[in-house]
Design a protein around this motif. Structure first.
Motif, PDB file in Angstrom:
ATOM      1  N   GLU A 534       0.841  -1.188   0.000  1.00 11.73           N
ATOM      2  CA  GLU A 534       0.000   0.000   0.000  1.00 11.73           C
ATOM      3  C   GLU A 534       0.882   1.246   0.000  1.00 11.73           C
ATOM      4  N   LEU A 535       0.587   2.162  -0.919  1.00  8.41           N
ATOM      5  CA  LEU A 535       1.336   3.413  -1.005  1.00  8.41           C
ATOM      6  C   LEU A 535       1.096   4.239   0.258  1.00  8.41           C
ATOM      7  N   LEU A 536       2.183   4.612   0.931  1.00  5.53           N
ATOM      8  CA  LEU A 536       2.042   5.373   2.172  1.00  5.53           C
ATOM      9  C   LEU A 536       1.759   6.845   1.911  1.00  5.53           C
ATOM     10  N   HIS A 537       2.398   7.412   0.895  1.00  4.52           N
ATOM     11  CA  HIS A 537       2.127   8.783   0.468  1.00  4.52           C
ATOM     12  C   HIS A 537       2.721   8.959  -0.920  1.00  4.52           C
ATOM     13  N   GLY A 538       2.482  10.081  -1.552  1.00  2.00           N
ATOM     14  CA  GLY A 538       2.891  10.261  -2.936  1.00  2.00           C
ATOM     15  C   GLY A 538       4.211  10.955  -3.145  1.00  2.00           C
ATOM     16  N   ILE A 539       4.992  11.141  -2.098  1.00  2.00           N
ATOM     17  CA  ILE A 539       6.252  11.877  -2.218  1.00  2.00           C
ATOM     18  C   ILE A 539       7.407  10.896  -2.388  1.00  2.00           C
ATOM     19  N   PRO A 540       8.100  10.914  -3.538  1.00  2.00           N
ATOM     20  CA  PRO A 540       9.229   9.991  -3.731  1.00  2.00           C
ATOM     21  C   PRO A 540      10.308  10.179  -2.671  1.00  2.00           C
ATOM     22  N   VAL A 541      10.947   9.085  -2.313  1.00  2.00           N
ATOM     23  CA  VAL A 541      12.013   9.128  -1.317  1.00  2.00           C
ATOM     24  C   VAL A 541      13.240   9.832  -1.877  1.00  2.00           C
ATOM     25  N   ALA A 542      13.481   9.650  -3.183  1.00  4.61           N
ATOM     26  CA  ALA A 542      14.605  10.298  -3.864  1.00  4.61           C
ATOM     27  C   ALA A 542      14.206  10.521  -5.312  1.00  4.61           C
ATOM     28  N   ALA A 543      15.034  11.259  -6.045  1.00  7.19           N
ATOM     29  CA  ALA A 543      14.702  11.597  -7.429  1.00  7.19           C
ATOM     30  C   ALA A 543      14.602  10.366  -8.319  1.00  7.19           C
ATOM     31  N   ASP A 544      15.314   9.303  -7.966  1.00  7.87           N
ATOM     32  CA  ASP A 544      15.306   8.090  -8.773  1.00  7.87           C
ATOM     33  C   ASP A 544      14.624   6.928  -8.056  1.00  7.87           C
ATOM     34  N   GLN A 545      13.697   7.234  -7.165  1.00 11.78           N
ATOM     35  CA  GLN A 545      12.985   6.202  -6.420  1.00 11.78           C
ATOM     36  C   GLN A 545      11.510   6.556  -6.320  1.00 11.78           C
ATOM     37  N   SER A 546      10.714   5.523  -6.066  1.00 12.23           N
ATOM     38  CA  SER A 546       9.289   5.733  -5.829  1.00 12.23           C
ATOM     39  C   SER A 546       9.065   6.190  -4.389  1.00 12.23           C
ATOM     40  N   PRO A 547       7.843   6.594  -4.054  1.00 16.87           N
ATOM     41  CA  PRO A 547       7.509   6.808  -2.644  1.00 16.87           C
ATOM     42  C   PRO A 547       7.531   5.475  -1.887  1.00 16.87           C
ATOM     43  N   ARG A 557       0.007  -3.653   8.969  1.00 17.42           N
ATOM     44  CA  ARG A 557       1.202  -3.182   8.273  1.00 17.42           C
ATOM     45  C   ARG A 557       2.414  -3.720   9.014  1.00 17.42           C
ATOM     46  N   ILE A 558       3.215  -4.531   8.339  1.00 20.35           N
ATOM     47  CA  ILE A 558       4.275  -5.260   9.046  1.00 20.35           C
ATOM     48  C   ILE A 558       5.680  -4.875   8.602  1.00 20.35           C
ATOM     49  N   ALA A 559       5.819  -4.085   7.544  1.00 19.85           N
ATOM     50  CA  ALA A 559       7.161  -3.703   7.068  1.00 19.85           C
ATOM     51  C   ALA A 559       6.988  -2.648   5.983  1.00 19.85           C
ATOM     52  N   VAL A 560       8.121  -2.133   5.488  1.00 18.16           N
ATOM     53  CA  VAL A 560       8.117  -1.256   4.325  1.00 18.16           C
ATOM     54  C   VAL A 560       9.060  -1.825   3.284  1.00 18.16           C
ATOM     55  N   VAL A 561       8.898  -1.373   2.044  1.00 15.88           N
ATOM     56  CA  VAL A 561       9.730  -1.896   0.966  1.00 15.88           C
ATOM     57  C   VAL A 561      11.138  -1.306   1.056  1.00 15.88           C
ATOM     58  N   SER A 562      12.057  -1.968   0.377  1.00 11.07           N
ATOM     59  CA  SER A 562      13.467  -1.579   0.422  1.00 11.07           C
ATOM     60  C   SER A 562      13.787  -0.504  -0.604  1.00 11.07           C
ATOM     61  N   GLU A 563      14.964   0.057  -0.461  1.00  8.58           N
ATOM     62  CA  GLU A 563      15.455   1.047  -1.425  1.00  8.58           C
ATOM     63  C   GLU A 563      15.569   0.434  -2.811  1.00  8.58           C
ATOM     64  N   ARG A 564      15.992  -0.831  -2.874  1.00 15.83           N
ATOM     65  CA  ARG A 564      16.118  -1.479  -4.181  1.00 15.83           C
ATOM     66  C   ARG A 564      14.757  -1.552  -4.875  1.00 15.83           C
ATOM     67  N   PHE A 565      13.718  -1.923  -4.141  1.00 19.81           N
ATOM     68  CA  PHE A 565      12.403  -1.999  -4.771  1.00 19.81           C
ATOM     69  C   PHE A 565      11.953  -0.623  -5.250  1.00 19.81           C
ATOM     70  N   ARG A 566      12.127   0.397  -4.426  1.00 20.62           N
ATOM     71  CA  ARG A 566      11.702   1.741  -4.825  1.00 20.62           C
ATOM     72  C   ARG A 566      12.428   2.191  -6.094  1.00 20.62           C
ATOM     73  N   GLY A 567      13.730   1.882  -6.173  1.00 21.08           N
ATOM     74  CA  GLY A 567      14.487   2.253  -7.359  1.00 21.08           C
ATOM     75  C   GLY A 567      14.055   1.480  -8.593  1.00 21.08           C
ATOM     76  N   ASP A 568      13.807   0.175  -8.429  1.00 22.47           N
ATOM     77  CA  ASP A 568      13.396  -0.633  -9.574  1.00 22.47           C
ATOM     78  C   ASP A 568      11.998  -0.257 -10.056  1.00 22.47           C
ATOM     79  N   LEU A 569      11.100   0.074  -9.126  1.00 27.24           N
ATOM     80  CA  LEU A 569       9.764   0.495  -9.526  1.00 27.24           C
ATOM     81  C   LEU A 569       9.838   1.800 -10.326  1.00 27.24           C
ATOM     82  N   PHE A 570      10.687   2.727  -9.889  1.00 29.02           N
ATOM     83  CA  PHE A 570      10.872   3.977 -10.632  1.00 29.02           C
ATOM     84  C   PHE A 570      11.384   3.694 -12.044  1.00 29.02           C
ATOM     85  N   ARG A 571      12.379   2.837 -12.169  1.00 31.73           N
ATOM     86  CA  ARG A 571      12.969   2.533 -13.471  1.00 31.73           C
ATOM     87  C   ARG A 571      11.966   1.816 -14.373  1.00 31.73           C
TER      88      ARG A 571
END
Length: 642
Positions: A534-547, A557-571
């Motif tokens: 579930e998307l927590l909010h719409g603000i990306p964590v970094a310019a090359d990553q998803s929120p 809610r038991i965890a959050v996604v990793s930096e790798r996932f956020r980057g791959d989703l953006f790409r």
């Protein structure tokens, strides 16, 4: 001890197997073994002779294999059937290389290297004498599945055998007809040159005293159906070396194997309820074998939707630490543990079925031996967990009776019943605009041969799933769900590294009580449970990553996604190198919990979370092909077909 001796006696060796077992410790032995030829049983008896009759120490025998599934199988056989060789350790190439590098160069961050990068570094370290600096110099090296040694792994093993050619013997075992890992070499021409290269090197390098033996009998197949494909192994061994002639002959063999498979009973498709019921109710082991992971993800998703328990076979490189490791570290504030205190703590923990306190003690002391006699260094265990250096036997996953797997990942395994997804007809593709294409009929023929020789009893054809929208993004090394348009992106494969391990679950973005989340993970989450992001909010964590996204099981809610996932989703969602992404799927479904694992990090993180100063916690692992949920307007734009 009596049980092991009785079991061994009941499995009498053939003369060919006995010849392998009886070679002296300093023999240079090459064994070719066909599918189901009793290779593992023969290796266990050989190890017994090396320790018992040849009087080698267990630590002087280095045993390496290709995958953790093969390591688990050989380790289990040693535990159940070996006598003198019970303390011999079996490791994957990757695990052994990693341990060698950490010991030789402890100040280097090997976690930042790729798998192939570590293997290449290990080969260089061998040449510089890193093995001799360890506790034991190998007197005998056992290498399994050598037909799959290509590229840097072949270089590493050749460096190892060459380094100790004057002081040790070896036993290398393989079957060229089952060489299916050539795809790790991307260039088709280089791949063709790698085929059989290691065996050629062994024969040339040790020609003067190499002993070459063959195991040809089959002990796996118990029916005519299960034995039907075996004769084609000889044909695959005789493929010509010339590329054009080899391709023509391989096309014939693949065609014959495909025709043979299609002549066997058809099991139907997984979209049919009676087929799913037949899988759900079968009491013995079944494997559904797929050509690629796109098919495996699709079929696993169909089974999950229908509530059919199963395991999606992991990559050989994925390692999952059992939860009892984190529980153990959480339960003590001591810096060292004696054997009695270890067993006392272990009695209250969730240890794997069939494991004993003695076997777990031996395993953890391989990476965390204390300075005192019979002690465990707690800090060293924490470091081994954090660096992914736990012994292979501790990180092996427990498979269910129904396994969905690619043929590659089922290599070396066997099942009572096998369902092979109907293979495509081989047709050489026509190059478009002189674009290079990869056409390897020999690899396809060997792959189908491996699939059709995994069964003990029954083989069926399974209808191929409708997976044309499931495609591979080679940039990400992930499968994704496409659509009717070229740019449609409607889902993404989830893997082991997609849950954040930066802080204990509950702390990052969620602001939940970490102790409560931990208890839920230990008692309320099970493999196979449906999960979603579930998307927590719409603000990306970094310019090359998803929120950030939350991992949700049930309503928790038991965890959050990793930096790798956020980057791959953006790409994945970015249409080109200059485009931005302004919309994110608010919900991603179709995922499952693969398990709960131990994770180690900064002790300050657990201290701040109220979990003590041990620096270890538990986190969920996810698997499956996640499906993006967009609003109705965007579904039309992106071409989602439902």
């Amino acid at each position: 001890m009596t049980t092991a001796t009785t079991t061994v006696t009941e499995h009498r060796l053939t003369p060919a197997q006995q010849a392998v077992v009886d070679q002296p410790w300093d023999a240079r032995l090459l064994v070719t073994a066909g599918a189901g030829a009793g290779k593992t049983h023969t290796l266990v008896r050989r190890l017994d002779v090396l320790v018992g009759r040849e009087e080698l120490e267990a630590g002087e025998i280095l045993v390496l294999s290709f995958s953790r599934a093969a390591v688990r199988e050989l380790t289990d056989r040693i535990a159940r059937h070996a006598d003198a060789a019970r303390r011999v350790r079996v490791q994957t190439f990757d695990a052994w290389a990693g341990a060698l590098l950490h010991r030789a160069y402890p100040d280097t961050d090997w976690g930042a290297y790729t798998y192939d990068g570590r293997i290449a570094a290990a080969a260089e370290a061998i040449d510089k004498g890193a093995v001799e600096a360890g506790e034991h110099v190998p007197a005998h090296v056992v290498i399994d599945e050598v037909q799959d040694l290509v590229g840097v792994r072949r270089d590493m093993v050749e460096a190892l055998l060459d380094r100790f050619q004057d002081s040790s013997g070896f036993t290398v075992v393989g079957d060229p007809a089952q060489a299916v890992y050539g795809f790790q070499i991307s260039d088709p021409q280089a791949r063709a040159e790698e085929t059989g290269r290691f065996l050629d090197w062994v024969r040339a390098s040790f020609a003067g005293d190499l002993v070459e033996l063959h195991l040809g009998d089959n002990f796996r197949a118990r029916t005519e159906t299960a034995r039907a494909a075996l004769p084609y192994g000889t044909d695959l061994l005789r493929l010509p070396r010339q590329p054009k002639e080899a391709a023509t002959e391989a096309e014939r063999i693949h065609g014959d194997l495909r025709a043979l498979l299609l002549s066997l009973p058809n099991f139907g498709g997984l979209d049919e309820e009676f087929v799913r019921a037949a899988l759900r109710d079968y009491p013995d082991t079944t494997a559904v074998l797929c050509r690629d992971n796109g098919q495996a993800l699709t079929l696993s998703g169909l089974l999950a939707e229908a509530g059919v328990p199963h395991t999606l076979q992991r990559s050989a490189r994925e390692r999952s630490a059992p939860v009892w490791i984190a529980q153990l570290l959480s339960a003590t504030g001591a810096t060292t543990l004696g054997r009695d205190r270890f067993e006392e703590l272990l009695s209250d923990l969730s240890i794997p079925a069939g494991a004993t306190a003695e076997s777990l003690w031996r395993s953890v002391r391989k990476v965390a031996r204390g300075s005192g006699r019979a002690t465990l260094d707690v800090g060293a265990l924490h470091r081994a967990l954090a660096e992914g250096r736990l012994p292979d036997e501790l990180t092996a996953s427990e498979a269910s009776s129904l396994v969905v797997s690619t043929v590659h990942r089922a290599k070396g395994l066997e099942f009572d019943r096998v369902l092979v997804v109907e293979p495509r007809v081989l047709r050489e593709p026509t190059p478009v605009r002189k674009k290079k294409f990869d056409y390897d009929p020999a690899a396809e023929a060997r792959l189908l041969y491996v699939a059709m020789t995994r069964a003990r009893d029954d083989i069926y054809v399974l209808d191929a799933p409708n997976s044309w929208q499931v495609r591979k993004d080679n940039r990400l090394d992930r499968w994704y769900l496409g659509g009717r348009t070229q740019w449609a992106r409607n889902g993404l494969e989830l893997s082991a590294s997609d849950v954040s391990h930066e802080q204990p679950p509950g702390c990052e973005e969620l602001h939940e009580d970490a102790a409560v989340v931990r208890e839920f993970l230990l008692t309320g989450v099970a493999p196979g449970d449906p999960a979603r992001l579930e998307l927590l909010h719409g603000i990306p964590v970094a310019a090359d990553q998803s929120p950030p996204y939350a991992v949700v099981v049930g309503d928790r809610r038991i965890a959050v996604v990793s930096e790798r996932f956020r980057g791959d989703l953006f790409r994945l969602l970015r249409r080109n190198a200059h485009a931005s992404v302004d919309r994110w799927p608010p919900l991603i479904t179709g995922l499952r919990v693969d398990g709960v694992e131990s994770v180690a990090g900064d002790p300050a993180a657990t201290e701040a979370a109220g979990l003590g100063g041990h620096g270890a916690w538990v986190a969920p692992r996810l698997c499956g092909l996640g499906r993006f949920h967009w609003d109705e307007e965007q579904q039309v734009t992106e071409g989602i077909t439902g």
